[in-house]
Design a protein around this motif. Structure first.
Motif, PDB file in Angstrom:
ATOM      1  N   VAL A 131       0.989  -1.473   0.099  1.00 23.83           N
ATOM      2  CA  VAL A 131       0.154   0.062   0.099  1.00 23.83           C
ATOM      3  C   VAL A 131       1.002   1.310  -0.350  1.00 23.83           C
ATOM      4  CG1 VAL A 131      -1.255   1.178   1.102  1.00 23.83           C
ATOM      5  CG2 VAL A 131      -1.765  -0.916   1.587  1.00 23.83           C
ATOM      6  N   CYS A 132       0.847   1.825  -1.130  1.00 24.26           N
ATOM      7  CA  CYS A 132       1.808   3.329  -1.238  1.00 24.26           C
ATOM      8  C   CYS A 132       1.077   4.829  -0.888  1.00 24.26           C
ATOM      9  CB  CYS A 132       1.967   3.687  -2.299  1.00 24.26           C
ATOM     10  SG  CYS A 132       3.598   2.696  -2.813  1.00 24.26           S
ATOM     11  N   HIS A 133       1.712   5.290  -0.365  1.00 22.05           N
ATOM     12  CA  HIS A 133       0.903   7.066   0.287  1.00 22.05           C
ATOM     13  C   HIS A 133       1.046   7.668  -1.075  1.00 22.05           C
ATOM     14  CE1 HIS A 133       0.466  10.361   2.559  1.00 22.05           C
ATOM     15  NE2 HIS A 133      -0.121   9.619   3.153  1.00 22.05           N
ATOM     16  N   THR A 190       6.526  12.465   2.436  1.00 25.93           N
ATOM     17  CA  THR A 190       6.816  13.822   2.679  1.00 25.93           C
ATOM     18  C   THR A 190       6.391  14.493   4.045  1.00 25.93           C
ATOM     19  OG1 THR A 190       4.860  14.967   1.551  1.00 25.93           O
ATOM     20  CG2 THR A 190       6.145  14.047  -0.476  1.00 25.93           C
ATOM     21  N   PRO A 191       8.039  15.108   4.250  1.00 25.30           N
ATOM     22  CA  PRO A 191       7.688  16.127   5.301  1.00 25.30           C
ATOM     23  C   PRO A 191       6.162  16.337   5.951  1.00 25.30           C
ATOM     24  CG  PRO A 191       9.790  16.083   4.659  1.00 25.30           C
ATOM     25  CD  PRO A 191       8.963  15.209   3.805  1.00 25.30           C
ATOM     26  N   TYR A 192       5.782  17.199   5.227  1.00 26.49           N
ATOM     27  CA  TYR A 192       4.149  18.112   5.405  1.00 26.49           C
ATOM     28  C   TYR A 192       3.407  16.828   5.304  1.00 26.49           C
ATOM     29  CZ  TYR A 192       4.385  17.955   0.449  1.00 26.49           C
ATOM     30  OH  TYR A 192       4.669  17.512  -0.926  1.00 26.49           O
ATOM     31  N   ASN A 193       3.384  15.673   5.237  1.00 25.42           N
ATOM     32  CA  ASN A 193       2.211  14.800   5.576  1.00 25.42           C
ATOM     33  C   ASN A 193       2.898  13.632   6.382  1.00 25.42           C
ATOM     34  OD1 ASN A 193       0.597  15.975   3.848  1.00 25.42           O
ATOM     35  ND2 ASN A 193       1.349  14.549   1.790  1.00 25.42           N
ATOM     36  N   GLY A 229       2.773   9.359  12.926  1.00 23.62           N
ATOM     37  CA  GLY A 229       1.928   9.031  12.398  1.00 23.62           C
ATOM     38  C   GLY A 229       2.210   9.921  10.768  1.00 23.62           C
ATOM     39  N   PHE A 230       1.088   9.088  10.348  1.00 25.36           N
ATOM     40  CA  PHE A 230       0.711   9.669   8.616  1.00 25.36           C
ATOM     41  C   PHE A 230      -0.182  10.596   8.701  1.00 25.36           C
ATOM     42  CE2 PHE A 230       2.973   6.316   7.398  1.00 25.36           C
ATOM     43  CZ  PHE A 230       3.841   7.095   5.807  1.00 25.36           C
ATOM     44  N   ILE A 231      -1.075  11.505   7.433  1.00 25.87           N
ATOM     45  CA  ILE A 231      -2.189  12.539   7.224  1.00 25.87           C
ATOM     46  C   ILE A 231      -2.321  12.550   5.820  1.00 25.87           C
ATOM     47  CG2 ILE A 231      -2.287  13.798   9.200  1.00 25.87           C
ATOM     48  CD1 ILE A 231      -0.979  16.040   7.508  1.00 25.87           C
ATOM     49  N   ASP A 232      -2.739  13.119   4.820  1.00 30.81           N
ATOM     50  CA  ASP A 232      -3.494  12.797   4.029  1.00 30.81           C
ATOM     51  C   ASP A 232      -3.448  11.370   2.763  1.00 30.81           C
ATOM     52  OD1 ASP A 232      -3.712  14.115   1.440  1.00 30.81           O
ATOM     53  OD2 ASP A 232      -1.670  14.608   1.310  1.00 30.81           O
ATOM     54  N   PHE A 233      -4.305  11.095   3.002  1.00 37.31           N
ATOM     55  CA  PHE A 233      -4.193   9.994   2.781  1.00 37.31           C
ATOM     56  C   PHE A 233      -5.555   9.482   1.181  1.00 37.31           C
ATOM     57  CE2 PHE A 233      -2.652   7.962   6.514  1.00 37.31           C
ATOM     58  CZ  PHE A 233      -1.345   6.482   6.471  1.00 37.31           C
ATOM     59  N   ASP A 234      -5.171  10.360   0.441  1.00 32.47           N
ATOM     60  CA  ASP A 234      -6.158  10.903  -0.400  1.00 32.47           C
ATOM     61  C   ASP A 234      -5.787  10.493  -1.625  1.00 32.47           C
ATOM     62  OD1 ASP A 234      -4.059  13.333  -0.141  1.00 32.47           O
ATOM     63  OD2 ASP A 234      -5.709  13.887  -1.790  1.00 32.47           O
ATOM     64  N   ALA A 270      -3.538   7.701  -1.821  1.00 30.05           N
ATOM     65  CA  ALA A 270      -3.347   6.335  -0.843  1.00 30.05           C
ATOM     66  C   ALA A 270      -4.238   5.344  -1.968  1.00 30.05           C
ATOM     67  CB  ALA A 270      -3.344   6.142   0.499  1.00 30.05           C
ATOM     68  N   GLU A 271      -3.044   4.208  -2.084  1.00 32.13           N
ATOM     69  CA  GLU A 271      -3.633   3.423  -3.629  1.00 32.13           C
ATOM     70  C   GLU A 271      -2.249   2.496  -3.472  1.00 32.13           C
ATOM     71  OE1 GLU A 271      -4.582   3.206  -7.144  1.00 32.13           O
ATOM     72  OE2 GLU A 271      -2.467   4.606  -7.189  1.00 32.13           O
TER      73      GLU A 271
END
Length: 118
Positions: A40-42, A46-49, A59-64, A66-67
């Protein structure tokens, strides 16, 4: 280096999830024709995510975007922004990109054609 190490650890954890699901129609498709997905790729690791607690990524944010995808594609994006391999993103001019890229390379998987060695 704690930020780089902990962010890479988070990315590796994401890559450990199964890829046997199908994205809904209309979702972004980053897969290169003729390739097979392995993680599963993000797609924007990047640092801002990343979410940080001090200098440690937690953790991560911004998974729009991801697939399922190829590990090497996510790692390339990560290296581009975390080494960094570009001059944008607010990194200081005197950052040692070679040391950071070498550190990244030593901590990434070396499976088959997806070897990341400097």
């Amino acid at each position: 280096m704690e930020a780089l190490d902990s962010a890479l650890s988070n990315l590796k954890s994401l890559h450990d999830h199964p890829t046997d699901f199908v994205m809904p129609p209309g979702h972004a498709n980053h897969q290169i024709a003729g390739t097979h997905t392995d993680v599963v790729c993000h797609w924007d690791a990047t640092p801002y995510n990343f979410v940080f607690d001090g200098t440690r990524a937690v953790g991560f944010i911004d998974f729009d975007e991801a697939e399922p995808g190829r590990r090497i594609d996510d790692l390339a994006c990560f290296a581009y922004r975390y080494a960094p391999l570009s001059n944008d993103g607010g990194w200081p001019d005197d950052i040692d990109r070679y040391i950071r890229l070498s550190t990244f390379s030593r901590r990434t998987p070396t499976q088959g054609q997806h070897s990341c060695r400097i």
